[in-house]
Design an enzyme around this catalytic site. Structure first.
Site, PDB file in Angstrom:
ATOM      1  N   SER A   1       0.818  -1.210   0.000  1.00  0.00           N
ATOM      2  CA  SER A   1       0.000   0.000   0.000  1.00  0.00           C
ATOM      3  C   SER A   1       0.853   1.262   0.000  1.00  0.00           C
ATOM      4  CB  SER A   1      -0.911  -0.001   1.219  1.00  0.00           C
ATOM      5  OG  SER A   1      -0.140  -0.246   2.365  1.00  0.00           O
TER       6      SER A   1
ATOM      7  N   THR B   1      -1.294   3.770   4.153  1.00  0.00           N
ATOM      8  CA  THR B   1      -0.413   4.938   4.154  1.00  0.00           C
ATOM      9  C   THR B   1       0.502   4.995   5.366  1.00  0.00           C
ATOM     10  OG1 THR B   1      -2.099   6.177   3.030  1.00  0.00           O
ATOM     11  CG2 THR B   1      -0.458   7.457   4.229  1.00  0.00           C
TER      12      THR B   1
ATOM     13  N   THR C   1       2.147   7.039   0.134  1.00  0.00           N
ATOM     14  CA  THR C   1       1.162   5.976  -0.096  1.00  0.00           C
ATOM     15  C   THR C   1       1.018   5.650  -1.579  1.00  0.00           C
ATOM     16  OG1 THR C   1      -1.145   5.364   0.393  1.00  0.00           O
ATOM     17  CG2 THR C   1      -0.797   7.577  -0.399  1.00  0.00           C
TER      18      THR C   1
ATOM     19  N   ARG D   1      -6.585   9.701  -9.751  1.00  0.00           N
ATOM     20  CA  ARG D   1      -7.131  10.042  -8.431  1.00  0.00           C
ATOM     21  C   ARG D   1      -5.994  10.373  -7.450  1.00  0.00           C
ATOM     22  NH1 ARG D   1      -6.460   8.062  -2.915  1.00  0.00           N
ATOM     23  NH2 ARG D   1      -8.395   8.425  -1.804  1.00  0.00           N
ATOM     24  N   VAL D   2      -6.190  11.440  -6.722  1.00  0.00           N
ATOM     25  CA  VAL D   2      -5.214  11.833  -5.709  1.00  0.00           C
ATOM     26  C   VAL D   2      -5.939  11.881  -4.369  1.00  0.00           C
ATOM     27  CG1 VAL D   2      -3.742  13.715  -4.896  1.00  0.00           C
ATOM     28  CG2 VAL D   2      -3.766  13.123  -7.328  1.00  0.00           C
ATOM     29  N   GLY D   3      -5.320  11.315  -3.357  1.00  0.00           N
ATOM     30  CA  GLY D   3      -5.922  11.314  -2.024  1.00  0.00           C
ATOM     31  C   GLY D   3      -5.408  12.461  -1.173  1.00  0.00           C
ATOM     32  N   ASP D   4      -5.543  12.291   0.119  1.00  0.00           N
ATOM     33  CA  ASP D   4      -5.113  13.328   1.064  1.00  0.00           C
ATOM     34  C   ASP D   4      -3.603  13.321   1.297  1.00  0.00           C
ATOM     35  OD1 ASP D   4      -5.489  10.731   2.238  1.00  0.00           O
ATOM     36  OD2 ASP D   4      -5.159  11.637   4.202  1.00  0.00           O
TER      37      ASP D   4
ATOM     38  N   THR E   1      -4.500   8.791   7.980  1.00  0.00           N
ATOM     39  CA  THR E   1      -4.617   7.622   7.119  1.00  0.00           C
ATOM     40  C   THR E   1      -6.102   7.303   6.957  1.00  0.00           C
ATOM     41  OG1 THR E   1      -3.974   5.304   6.823  1.00  0.00           O
ATOM     42  CG2 THR E   1      -4.381   6.022   9.067  1.00  0.00           C
ATOM     43  N   GLY E   2      -6.414   6.524   5.941  1.00  0.00           N
ATOM     44  CA  GLY E   2      -7.817   6.167   5.721  1.00  0.00           C
ATOM     45  C   GLY E   2      -8.334   6.765   4.426  1.00  0.00           C
ATOM     46  N   HIS E   3      -9.625   6.951   4.362  1.00  0.00           N
ATOM     47  CA  HIS E   3     -10.251   7.425   3.130  1.00  0.00           C
ATOM     48  C   HIS E   3      -9.926   8.899   2.899  1.00  0.00           C
ATOM     49  CE1 HIS E   3     -12.525   3.762   4.064  1.00  0.00           C
ATOM     50  NE2 HIS E   3     -12.577   3.649   2.748  1.00  0.00           N
ATOM     51  N   GLY E   4      -9.038   9.107   1.944  1.00  0.00           N
ATOM     52  CA  GLY E   4      -8.496  10.442   1.726  1.00  0.00           C
ATOM     53  C   GLY E   4      -9.539  11.489   1.399  1.00  0.00           C
TER      54      GLY E   4
END
Ligand code: SD4
Length: 331
Positions: free
Chosen positions: A86, A188, A206, A216-219, A239-242
């Site tokens: 991950s 992450t 991450t 797609r880009v997360g946090d 961490t988690g759903h960005g």
């Protein structure tokens, strides 16, 4: 006079003992001096792979090294490990089978650097640091980030390992994007550290949510969302759903709450409460979401909170390196 001196000495020893227990009754200055003596340096990182990452960071911190160098060296451990699926090399690909990486870094001077949707480079955190130190910008994405990395001597490598490719092919049979809380649960790595000089830095890296849309880009590479450091106050990472972390500018919020006087623990709890409220307002199911924050203040106090049980984090200070289960909202 002697009696008075003795009294002052005894009182001072007693106050040290009290202060080391709980800093109650001490002046702000005394709290700082005592806690710095006791707690600095310290490093925290997300998930169980944080234990090994902390070891690399601690090697630098214990020799009075800079927090910035410690967090970079620390997160490089899972980044370089193909078994960690991950982060970095070995990370799960997006829905097109491409491994795209996100990372950012922030130091005690509020210097920042970030890369998003970067392919083929094993250590995106090092590229983020180069963006910070060698460009007039703070964030590079996609092809531009890759071009820059290559210009800095980073080597292009295939990051898709066999196991990840197999999982992706299996996923293609249904092609349903449905991240489940804690299933991809050692994802992450976010790391925050306070060094012996009292300076804070942080890093976050991450491969993002598995089988995400390409692009797609997360946090995690977004300063203020997946990471924030204010050297006067503290640092936080997520961490988690960005998407949910970005929605509340999560780590900036945690640091601002600490600025208002909240402990790291309370600050993390309040940021999670904000996500809980918005999730309800948006008629979404909280059970489908996981977000965890860890926070550290300038005094070396730390805390963590998440939405659902299952998130843990590693803490390394002079007393050792340990994994702690974070407290959570959905009990
Ligand atoms: C992201 N926050 O890309 C990262 C992934 C993660 O638990 O931490 N998942 O949204």
């Amino acid at each position: 006079m002697t009696n008075r001196r003795n009294f002052i000495k005894t009182a001072a020893i007693a106050s040290v003992a009290v202060a080391l227990n709980s800093f109650k009754g001490e002046s702000e200055e005394a709290k700082l001096v005592l806690s710095n003596k006791k707690i600095k340096p310290i490093v925290l990182s997300t998930w169980r792979f944080g234990i090994q990452a902390n070891e690399a960071a601690w090697d630098i911190l214990k020799r009075n090294g800079r927090a910035l160098d410690a967090v970079e060296a620390g997160v490089k451990i899972p980044e370089g490990d193909p078994k960690e699926r991950s982060v970095g090399y070995g990370g799960r690909p997006d829905r097109d089978g491409r491994v795209t990486l996100d990372a950012c870094i922030m130091d005690e001077f509020s210097n920042i650097g970030s890369v998003a949707c970067l392919e083929y480079i094993k250590h995106p955190i090092a590229v983020a640091r180069s963006v910070m130190e060698k460009t007039p910008h703070v964030m590079l994405v996609g092809d531009g980030a890759l071009q820059f990395a290559l210009s800095q001597g980073f080597v292009k490598e295939n990051l898709l390992v066999e196991e990840s490719e197999k999982e992706w092919k299996e996923w293609l049979k249904t092609s349903q994007y449905k991240p489940i809380a804690n299933i991809e649960n050692h994802d992450t790595i976010g790391m925050i550290a306070l060094d012996a000089n009292g300076n804070l830095s942080g890093a976050c890296t991450t491969s993002g949510m598995a089988f995400k849309m390409h692009g797609r880009v997360g946090d995690s590479p977004i300063i203020g969302a997946g990471l924030y450091v204010d050297n006067e106050i503290g640092a936080a990472t997520a961490t988690g759903h960005g998407e949910e972390v970005i929605r509340i500018s999560g780590c900036h919020l945690v640091v601002e709450l600490m600025r208002q006087g909240k402990s790291p623990q309370k600050a993390c709890e309040e940021a999670v409460a904000r996500i809980v409220k918005l999730t309800k307002n948006r008629n979404k199911n909280l059970k489908d979401i996981q977000v965890g924050f860890i926070a550290l203040n300038k005094q070396g106090e730390y805390g963590s909170y998440c939405i659902q049980g299952g998130f843990n984090y590693a803490v390394n200070d002079a007393t050792g390196n340990r994994l702690i289960d974070a407290d959570y909202f959905l009990k």
